[in-house]
Design an enzyme around this catalytic site. Structure first.
Site, short mmCIF file in Angstrom:
data_model
loop_
_atom_site.label_atom_id
_atom_site.label_comp_id
_atom_site.label_asym_id
_atom_site.label_seq_id
_atom_site.Cartn_x
_atom_site.Cartn_y
_atom_site.Cartn_z
CB ILE A 105 -0.93 -0.01 1.23
CG1 ILE A 105 -1.95 -1.14 1.07
CG2 ILE A 105 -1.62 1.33 1.39
CD1 ILE A 105 -2.86 -1.32 2.25
CB CYS A 106 0.86 4.34 0.04
SG CYS A 106 1.45 6.01 -0.12
CD GLN A 107 7.53 4.82 2.66
OE1 GLN A 107 6.83 4.70 3.66
NE2 GLN A 107 8.71 5.43 2.68
N GLY A 147 3.72 -0.20 -1.17
CA GLY A 147 3.64 -0.75 -2.52
C GLY A 147 4.98 -0.64 -3.22
#
Lengths: 482, 353
Positions: free
Chosen positions: B146-148, B150
């Site tokens: 998720i986000c960073q 990811g």
């Protein structure tokens, strides 16, 4: 506007004052509850008393500090114009000051989440009500349209004055725009405070310098001249055995001035954006007028204002100018803090107290050790598991424990130009396959023929940390060959 | 002329109405009580330093035999994915038959300053994956970043493809220099070395301030005006406070990790160039050959869609799927709309692979 618009009268004004009073009482009650809760229910007596208590039923206009509410029409009809607080001078409204002070004293007593959120409600409410007051003043005027225009124009003027003040290093307060306020600037100031708590003190010092009061009671006429003179003084090389400390102090002072300049640049850019926002709002309002649309609620006006602000801000935030002023601001703050750290560090050394850099060194080394030991422990565990597995497999176990035998590594492998997809072997990824290719191992047949000693060597060359044996690449290759 | 057409008594009435709502409601802030960090039952299965690896308990056993590990960002806290009943990505994934694990990175303090990307990705993350694989006696698991987190998952999958069966990324930046990336635009002129050398760890407040400033007028002011209407509804208020708690719950960032992430990813866009160096590895996204599902939000103000969609051309996977969500960076986890669509879609995608 209708004929009702001229109903500006004593009773409306009183109603307005009541509304304000009610607003501040809301916060007063809330803070009492919050204080009581924080102290376990002793009615919050340890908290500062309600500042309204001593101010009579209709205190001074709490929004008075906001330059945008200095609506000429409102002023004219303002029954508070002759209030006892007038003696404090324009803009210096004791009521608002008291609220702010009392609020900041209250806040730490609230539970963390609630305090932060309540602060936002407080800020937002202050803005909303100030906008309400501005529009109320205009709407209540005999010529409301003209009054609205005047209101807008007066905001324009205030912003232009502010820009002028910043340019001349004379700005004192950040004016609020209805609904939005100098939120970002205020937030930065709070952040800078939390990162470098002594910044307030130095700001005072800088202001003195900027206004021409040099340390040691020297007065310099003209702002630029004083700063220049001071900078020159800061560049004089230090002498004697206190030289280093002197240089550190000079460096700090120079960087404080740089920070002051950077903050000024940032503020100036923001002030100009505020002006563009105001233009954008006016443009939107005129556009609506042309199309026969109207705004019929405070909420509608507020939302439109936020919309316009966000749009102008987004453009500004993506500009090259913003990138520069923002970076300069952060960098200048960090430089100052770095100088402060160095000064403190020097003092600690003198007092024989461990310093941050010593601790940093220890932590860095410790982290390196931890990294290594974690890795080793992890590998050890895997090897143990592998060994246990081998122990439970009667055949093959013996063969593989010979891995550490002293038998010579083979010097040749079967020659083969066929390249297999070695990633089919568990533990071999594309990168490892490339490495194996580079070592001349291109297919399963070659891999299957690798002996234990050579496997050990490969392990070292490829830095696979035991994975060749652990994942049994050779056995897997044999299986794949069928 | 200005088309603001309200009579003074109307203005007065609205201001008074606002006051009354605030007066009645603001006291309720004190009544909200404890806000839990996550609502779905879970058990810790592995701990190391400040990190905790959790396994979530679904109402029925998982149908997908390959466990799913969620890797959250280091900024903000992972309970965003499990904020409240019926607004929980975790619950959605459990219901879609997944066996869900999640890494909680904890709150780094000054002693964690020298944690590097290598420590996080080839250390912590890799060991968590080994722990899960050992528990299930498997070689590969499914990874959801998720986000960073990811970006971390992309790096991990490129470095250790043999341990990742399928990769799912959500609101994940790959190209950090698309023209609409405000955050990246701001970072370019910051002296990251000076920042980290001076501060050590980067204070969460600083990041928080930065994120709020992406849309300051909406996030710091307007939002609260809207909530005045909810103040007298205890349930709505509590849900609002869950989100507020999350927004202001920003852990500090380990200095060295921040240094590398800000410089290599944001300033130099090395992930796109195949030049990120993590420990002994050079990260080449072409090494990602496993199936990839990339979920992004169309109105994401933190990770613009283009920053995420750049993944398509960067990875070496032939089985690459994109899933666009009509919402924002946070809405993708907490909105009712996403709750109905995103976790089931992820579950389905995983189940057939």
């Amino acid at each position: 506007m209708s004929k009702n618009a001229n109903s500006w009268n004593e009773s409306l004004m009183k109603d307005w004052a009541k509304t304000q009073q009610q607003y501040w009482e809301t916060w007063s009650d809330f803070a009492k509850t919050a204080g009581a809760a924080a102290l376990g229910g002793n009615n919050g007596q340890a908290f500062p008393a309600n500042p309204f208590a001593s101010m009579g039923q209709f205190g001074a206009n709490p929004f008075g500090l906001n330059p945008f509410t200095q609506n000429p029409f409102l002023q004219q009809a303002n029954p508070f114009a002759n209030s006892p607080f007038a003696q404090f001078g324009a803009g210096a409204n004791p009521f608002q000051g008291a609220i702010e002070q009392w609020w900041s004293a209250m806040k730490p007593g609230m539970p963390g989440d609630v305090g932060t959120v309540a602060q936002r409600f407080y800020d937002m409410g202050k803005n909303f009500m100030s906008m309400a007051e501005g529009t109320f003043g205009a709407a209540a005027h005999e010529q409301p349209d003209a009054a609205m225009d005047m209101w807008m124009t007066s905001m324009h003027t205030v912003l232009e004055q502010w820009i002028n003040q910043i340019q001349n290093n004379m700005d004192v307060i950040t004016p609020d725009l209805p609904g939005v306020s100098g939120t970002t600037l205020t937030a930065w100031a709070q952040l800078a405070d939390s990162v470098a708590p002594w910044m307030n003190m130095s700001q005072h010092f800088l202001k003195e310098v900027a206004e021409g009061h040099l340390p040691g009671g020297i007065e310099m006429p003209g702002v630029g001249a004083a700063q220049e003179q001071f900078l020159r003084a800061l560049s004089v090389p230090g002498l004697g055995y206190t030289r280093e400390q002197q240089e550190r102090l000079q460096r700090l002072a120079r960087h404080l001035l740089s920070y002051h300049d950077a903050f000024r640049g940032y503020k100036l850019a923001f002030a100009k954006t505020a002006l563009s926002t105001l233009d954008a709002v006016q443009k939107r309002l005129q556009e609506m007028h042309k199309q026969g649309n109207k705004i019929d609620s405070l909420r509608g006006l507020y939302d439109m204002w936020v919309d316009a602000s966000e749009e102008v801000y987004a453009e500004f935030a993506m500009s090259d100018e913003y990138q520069v002023v923002y970076g300069d601001l952060v960098n200048a703050l960090m430089q100052v803090r770095k100088d402060m750290n160095e000064l403190a560090e020097h003092q600690y050394v003198l007092m024989n107290i461990p310093t941050r850099s010593e601790i940093d060194t220890m932590q860095r080394r410790q982290q390196e050790n931890r990294r290594e030991s974690r890795q080793l422990r992890h590998e050890l565990a895997l090897l143990r598991a592998q060994l246990e597995k081998l122990g439970s497999e009667p055949s093959g176990g013996a063969a593989r424990t010979r891995a550490h035998s002293s038998a010579p590594a083979q010097d040749s492998l079967p020659i083969g130009d066929v390249a297999d997809d070695l990633t089919e072997i568990k533990g071999i990824g594309p990168k490892m396959m490339e490495k194996l290719y580079a070592e001349g191992i291109k297919n399963f047949n070659q891999l299957a023929k690798v002996n234990a000693k050579f496997a050990e060597q490969l392990d070292e060359t490829l830095n696979t940390q035991g994975r060749i044996l652990r994942d049994d690449w050779i056995g897997q290759a044999k299986k794949l060959l069928g | 002329m200005i088309p603001f057409q309200m009579r003074p008594d109307e203005i007065l009435a609205e201001a008074r109405g606002f006051n009354e709502k605030l007066a009645k409601g603001v006291g309720n802030l004190m009544e909200v009580g404890e806000i839990p960090s996550g609502v779905t039952p879970k058990e810790p299965v592995y701990k190391e330093d400040k990190l905790v690896l959790y396994r979530f308990k679904g109402k029925k056993p998982a149908t997908n035999k390959t466990p799913l590990l969620i890797v959250y960002a280091l900024v903000n806290r992972p309970y965003m994915t499990d904020l409240q009943e019926n607004r929980s990505t975790i619950q959605g994934l459990l219901e879609a038959g997944q066996d869900v694990y999640l890494i909680d990175w904890g709150y780094p303090d000054a002693a964690d300053r020298y944690l590097t990307l290598d420590d996080y990705i080839n250390g912590y993350l890799d060991r968590c994956i080994d722990v899960i694989c050992a528990r299930h006696d498997i070689d590969k698991l499914n990874l959801l970043g998720i986000c960073q987190g990811g970006s971390f998952s992309l790096c991990y999958s490129a470095m250790h493809p043999e341990k990742v069966k399928n990769l799912v990324t959500m609101v994940t930046p790959v190209d950090f220099k698309t023209p609409d990336n405000m955050l990246s635009h701001w970072v370019q002129n910051i002296d990251i070395d000076l920042l980290v050398d001076t501060q050590g760890n980067i204070p969460g407040e600083m990041l928080n301030w930065t994120f709020l400033n992406l849309k300051p007028y909406q996030l710091m002011a307007q939002k609260y005006l809207g909530v005045v209407d909810l103040l007298d509804d205890p349930k709505a208020l509590k849900n609002f406070m869950r989100m507020e708690k999350w927004i202001f719950d920003s852990p500090d960032q380990a200095g060295e990790t921040f240094r590398q992430f800000a410089k290599d990813f944001f300033q130099e866009n090395k992930l796109m160039k195949g030049e990120v160096q993590i420990g002994e590895y050079t990260v080449n996204l072409r090494d990602i050959k496993m199936p990839v599902l990339n979920v992004y939000a169309e109105q994401d103000h933190l990770v613009p869609p283009d920053a995420s969609r750049a993944m398509k051309k960067a990875v070496g996977s032939r089985d690459y799927t994109e899933l666009a969500f009509p919402g924002g960076h946070i809405g993708i986890y907490v909105s009712g709309k996403s709750q109905k669509t995103i976790p089931p879609a992820i579950g389905e995608w995983l189940n057939v692979r």
